[in-house]
Scaffold this motif. Structure first.
Motif, PDB file in Angstrom:
ATOM      1  N   MET A   9     -19.449 -22.019  15.215  1.00  0.00           N
ATOM      2  CA  MET A   9     -20.846 -21.590  15.167  1.00  0.00           C
ATOM      3  C   MET A   9     -21.126 -21.034  13.779  1.00  0.00           C
ATOM      4  O   MET A   9     -20.247 -20.489  13.117  1.00  0.00           O
ATOM      5  CB  MET A   9     -21.112 -20.510  16.209  1.00  0.00           C
ATOM      6  N   ALA A  10     -22.367 -21.135  13.366  1.00  0.00           N
ATOM      7  CA  ALA A  10     -22.771 -20.547  12.099  1.00  0.00           C
ATOM      8  C   ALA A  10     -22.952 -19.048  12.295  1.00  0.00           C
ATOM      9  O   ALA A  10     -23.496 -18.601  13.298  1.00  0.00           O
ATOM     10  CB  ALA A  10     -24.069 -21.180  11.620  1.00  0.00           C
ATOM     11  N   LEU A  11     -22.461 -18.259  11.354  1.00  0.00           N
ATOM     12  CA  LEU A  11     -22.598 -16.814  11.434  1.00  0.00           C
ATOM     13  C   LEU A  11     -23.971 -16.400  10.923  1.00  0.00           C
ATOM     14  O   LEU A  11     -24.426 -16.862   9.882  1.00  0.00           O
ATOM     15  CB  LEU A  11     -21.511 -16.135  10.617  1.00  0.00           C
ATOM     16  N   ASP A  12     -24.610 -15.528  11.659  1.00  0.00           N
ATOM     17  CA  ASP A  12     -25.904 -15.004  11.237  1.00  0.00           C
ATOM     18  C   ASP A  12     -25.666 -13.927  10.190  1.00  0.00           C
ATOM     19  O   ASP A  12     -24.939 -12.959  10.445  1.00  0.00           O
ATOM     20  CB  ASP A  12     -26.625 -14.421  12.453  1.00  0.00           C
ATOM     21  N   PRO A  13     -26.250 -14.054   9.007  1.00  0.00           N
ATOM     22  CA  PRO A  13     -25.989 -13.069   7.958  1.00  0.00           C
ATOM     23  C   PRO A  13     -26.438 -11.649   8.334  1.00  0.00           C
ATOM     24  O   PRO A  13     -25.811 -10.675   7.929  1.00  0.00           O
ATOM     25  CB  PRO A  13     -26.794 -13.575   6.760  1.00  0.00           C
ATOM     26  N   ALA A  14     -27.493 -11.530   9.105  1.00  0.00           N
ATOM     27  CA  ALA A  14     -27.959 -10.199   9.501  1.00  0.00           C
ATOM     28  C   ALA A  14     -26.956  -9.518  10.428  1.00  0.00           C
ATOM     29  O   ALA A  14     -26.712  -8.311  10.311  1.00  0.00           O
ATOM     30  CB  ALA A  14     -29.323 -10.307  10.175  1.00  0.00           C
ATOM     31  N   ILE A  15     -26.349 -10.272  11.333  1.00  0.00           N
ATOM     32  CA  ILE A  15     -25.365  -9.691  12.246  1.00  0.00           C
ATOM     33  C   ILE A  15     -24.086  -9.330  11.491  1.00  0.00           C
ATOM     34  O   ILE A  15     -23.472  -8.294  11.757  1.00  0.00           O
ATOM     35  CB  ILE A  15     -25.083 -10.659  13.412  1.00  0.00           C
ATOM     36  N   VAL A  16     -23.703 -10.150  10.530  1.00  0.00           N
ATOM     37  CA  VAL A  16     -22.529  -9.846   9.714  1.00  0.00           C
ATOM     38  C   VAL A  16     -22.780  -8.576   8.899  1.00  0.00           C
ATOM     39  O   VAL A  16     -21.919  -7.695   8.804  1.00  0.00           O
ATOM     40  CB  VAL A  16     -22.187 -11.034   8.789  1.00  0.00           C
ATOM     41  N   ARG A  17     -23.977  -8.449   8.324  1.00  0.00           N
ATOM     42  CA  ARG A  17     -24.328  -7.266   7.541  1.00  0.00           C
ATOM     43  C   ARG A  17     -24.356  -6.016   8.425  1.00  0.00           C
ATOM     44  O   ARG A  17     -23.899  -4.938   8.019  1.00  0.00           O
ATOM     45  CB  ARG A  17     -25.680  -7.489   6.875  1.00  0.00           C
ATOM     46  N   LEU A  18     -24.862  -6.136   9.653  1.00  0.00           N
ATOM     47  CA  LEU A  18     -24.881  -5.018  10.591  1.00  0.00           C
ATOM     48  C   LEU A  18     -23.469  -4.583  10.962  1.00  0.00           C
ATOM     49  O   LEU A  18     -23.169  -3.392  11.017  1.00  0.00           O
ATOM     50  CB  LEU A  18     -25.656  -5.402  11.845  1.00  0.00           C
ATOM     51  N   GLY A  19     -22.589  -5.542  11.211  1.00  0.00           N
ATOM     52  CA  GLY A  19     -21.209  -5.212  11.515  1.00  0.00           C
ATOM     53  C   GLY A  19     -20.516  -4.518  10.360  1.00  0.00           C
ATOM     54  O   GLY A  19     -19.753  -3.566  10.553  1.00  0.00           O
ATOM     55  N   HIS A  20     -20.769  -4.984   9.153  1.00  0.00           N
ATOM     56  CA  HIS A  20     -20.179  -4.346   7.974  1.00  0.00           C
ATOM     57  C   HIS A  20     -20.712  -2.928   7.810  1.00  0.00           C
ATOM     58  O   HIS A  20     -19.965  -2.006   7.468  1.00  0.00           O
ATOM     59  CB  HIS A  20     -20.487  -5.174   6.727  1.00  0.00           C
ATOM     60  N   MET A  21     -22.001  -2.725   8.053  1.00  0.00           N
ATOM     61  CA  MET A  21     -22.586  -1.397   7.930  1.00  0.00           C
ATOM     62  C   MET A  21     -21.990  -0.441   8.966  1.00  0.00           C
ATOM     63  O   MET A  21     -21.686   0.714   8.666  1.00  0.00           O
ATOM     64  CB  MET A  21     -24.099  -1.465   8.117  1.00  0.00           C
ATOM     65  N   ASN A  22     -21.801  -0.914  10.197  1.00  0.00           N
ATOM     66  CA  ASN A  22     -21.233  -0.054  11.233  1.00  0.00           C
ATOM     67  C   ASN A  22     -19.778   0.305  10.940  1.00  0.00           C
ATOM     68  O   ASN A  22     -19.339   1.408  11.237  1.00  0.00           O
ATOM     69  CB  ASN A  22     -21.337  -0.722  12.604  1.00  0.00           C
ATOM     70  N   ASN A  23     -19.026  -0.623  10.373  1.00  0.00           N
ATOM     71  CA  ASN A  23     -17.629  -0.346  10.044  1.00  0.00           C
ATOM     72  C   ASN A  23     -17.496   0.633   8.888  1.00  0.00           C
ATOM     73  O   ASN A  23     -16.496   1.338   8.780  1.00  0.00           O
ATOM     74  CB  ASN A  23     -16.889  -1.631   9.709  1.00  0.00           C
ATOM     75  N   ASN A  24     -18.457   0.677   7.991  1.00  0.00           N
ATOM     76  CA  ASN A  24     -18.392   1.534   6.810  1.00  0.00           C
ATOM     77  C   ASN A  24     -19.415   2.657   6.845  1.00  0.00           C
ATOM     78  O   ASN A  24     -19.770   3.204   5.797  1.00  0.00           O
ATOM     79  CB  ASN A  24     -18.611   0.689   5.548  1.00  0.00           C
ATOM     80  N   ARG A  25     -19.856   3.041   8.014  1.00  0.00           N
ATOM     81  CA  ARG A  25     -20.903   4.060   8.131  1.00  0.00           C
ATOM     82  C   ARG A  25     -20.449   5.401   7.561  1.00  0.00           C
ATOM     83  O   ARG A  25     -21.227   6.129   6.957  1.00  0.00           O
ATOM     84  CB  ARG A  25     -21.303   4.231   9.592  1.00  0.00           C
ATOM     85  N   TYR A  26     -19.194   5.757   7.726  1.00  0.00           N
ATOM     86  CA  TYR A  26     -18.703   7.058   7.264  1.00  0.00           C
ATOM     87  C   TYR A  26     -18.781   7.188   5.747  1.00  0.00           C
ATOM     88  O   TYR A  26     -18.830   8.289   5.210  1.00  0.00           O
ATOM     89  CB  TYR A  26     -17.265   7.290   7.743  1.00  0.00           C
ATOM     90  N   LYS A  27     -18.776   6.078   5.032  1.00  0.00           N
ATOM     91  CA  LYS A  27     -18.827   6.135   3.580  1.00  0.00           C
ATOM     92  C   LYS A  27     -20.208   6.529   3.060  1.00  0.00           C
ATOM     93  O   LYS A  27     -20.327   7.051   1.960  1.00  0.00           O
ATOM     94  CB  LYS A  27     -18.455   4.774   2.988  1.00  0.00           C
ATOM     95  N   TYR A  28     -21.236   6.260   3.859  1.00  0.00           N
ATOM     96  CA  TYR A  28     -22.596   6.466   3.390  1.00  0.00           C
ATOM     97  C   TYR A  28     -23.296   7.623   4.093  1.00  0.00           C
ATOM     98  O   TYR A  28     -24.482   7.836   3.890  1.00  0.00           O
ATOM     99  CB  TYR A  28     -23.408   5.192   3.602  1.00  0.00           C
ATOM    100  N   PHE A  29     -22.573   8.393   4.910  1.00  0.00           N
ATOM    101  CA  PHE A  29     -23.186   9.489   5.646  1.00  0.00           C
ATOM    102  C   PHE A  29     -23.438  10.671   4.723  1.00  0.00           C
ATOM    103  O   PHE A  29     -22.592  11.022   3.893  1.00  0.00           O
ATOM    104  CB  PHE A  29     -22.283   9.921   6.802  1.00  0.00           C
ATOM    105  N   ARG A  30     -24.606  11.293   4.886  1.00  0.00           N
ATOM    106  CA  ARG A  30     -24.929  12.490   4.126  1.00  0.00           C
ATOM    107  C   ARG A  30     -25.485  13.534   5.078  1.00  0.00           C
ATOM    108  O   ARG A  30     -26.199  13.224   6.012  1.00  0.00           O
ATOM    109  CB  ARG A  30     -25.984  12.204   3.068  1.00  0.00           C
ATOM    110  N   TRP A  31     -25.133  14.792   4.801  1.00  0.00           N
ATOM    111  CA  TRP A  31     -25.702  15.884   5.582  1.00  0.00           C
ATOM    112  C   TRP A  31     -27.087  16.187   5.038  1.00  0.00           C
ATOM    113  O   TRP A  31     -27.245  16.604   3.895  1.00  0.00           O
ATOM    114  CB  TRP A  31     -24.829  17.122   5.497  1.00  0.00           C
ATOM    115  N   THR A  32     -28.064  15.939   5.860  1.00  0.00           N
ATOM    116  CA  THR A  32     -29.440  16.282   5.544  1.00  0.00           C
ATOM    117  C   THR A  32     -29.918  17.245   6.622  1.00  0.00           C
ATOM    118  O   THR A  32     -29.233  17.444   7.633  1.00  0.00           O
ATOM    119  CB  THR A  32     -30.323  15.017   5.529  1.00  0.00           C
ATOM    120  N   PRO A  33     -31.072  17.867   6.441  1.00  0.00           N
ATOM    121  CA  PRO A  33     -31.575  18.741   7.510  1.00  0.00           C
ATOM    122  C   PRO A  33     -31.739  18.017   8.842  1.00  0.00           C
ATOM    123  O   PRO A  33     -31.476  18.591   9.901  1.00  0.00           O
ATOM    124  CB  PRO A  33     -32.919  19.227   6.966  1.00  0.00           C
TER     125      PRO A  33
END
Length: 75
Positions: A9-33
């Motif tokens: 099957m062809a991979l949907d780029p949006a789903i691949v990007r979402l999976g990558h974002m979820n796997n690397n979420r801790y790298k981009y987390f910031r404490w805001t109010p």
């Protein structure tokens, strides 16, 4: 089984990007109010309210071995 090869099957780029974002979420987390307030609510206030309700209603209802006509509340 006969037929086409369905595993290709062809991979949907949006789903691949979402999976990558979820796997690397801790790298981009910031404490805001906003994130601090949400963390306080979900870690402290909500469990506190649920615990208070559970503590105040502990033993009030006995739902085991009830027969027709018996009362649910014990006191």
């Amino acid at each position: 089984m006969a037929g086409l090869k369905h595993f290709k099957m062809a991979l949907d780029p949006a789903i691949v990007r979402l999976g990558h974002m979820n796997n690397n979420r801790y790298k981009y987390f910031r404490w805001t109010p906003k994130t601090a307030w949400l963390s306080l609510v979900y870690i402290g206030i909500v469990p506190g309210i649920v615990g208070y309700i559970a503590y105040t209603t502990d033993g009030r209802w006995d739902l085991r071995a009830k027969r027709r006509g018996d009362l649910i509340s014990e006191y």
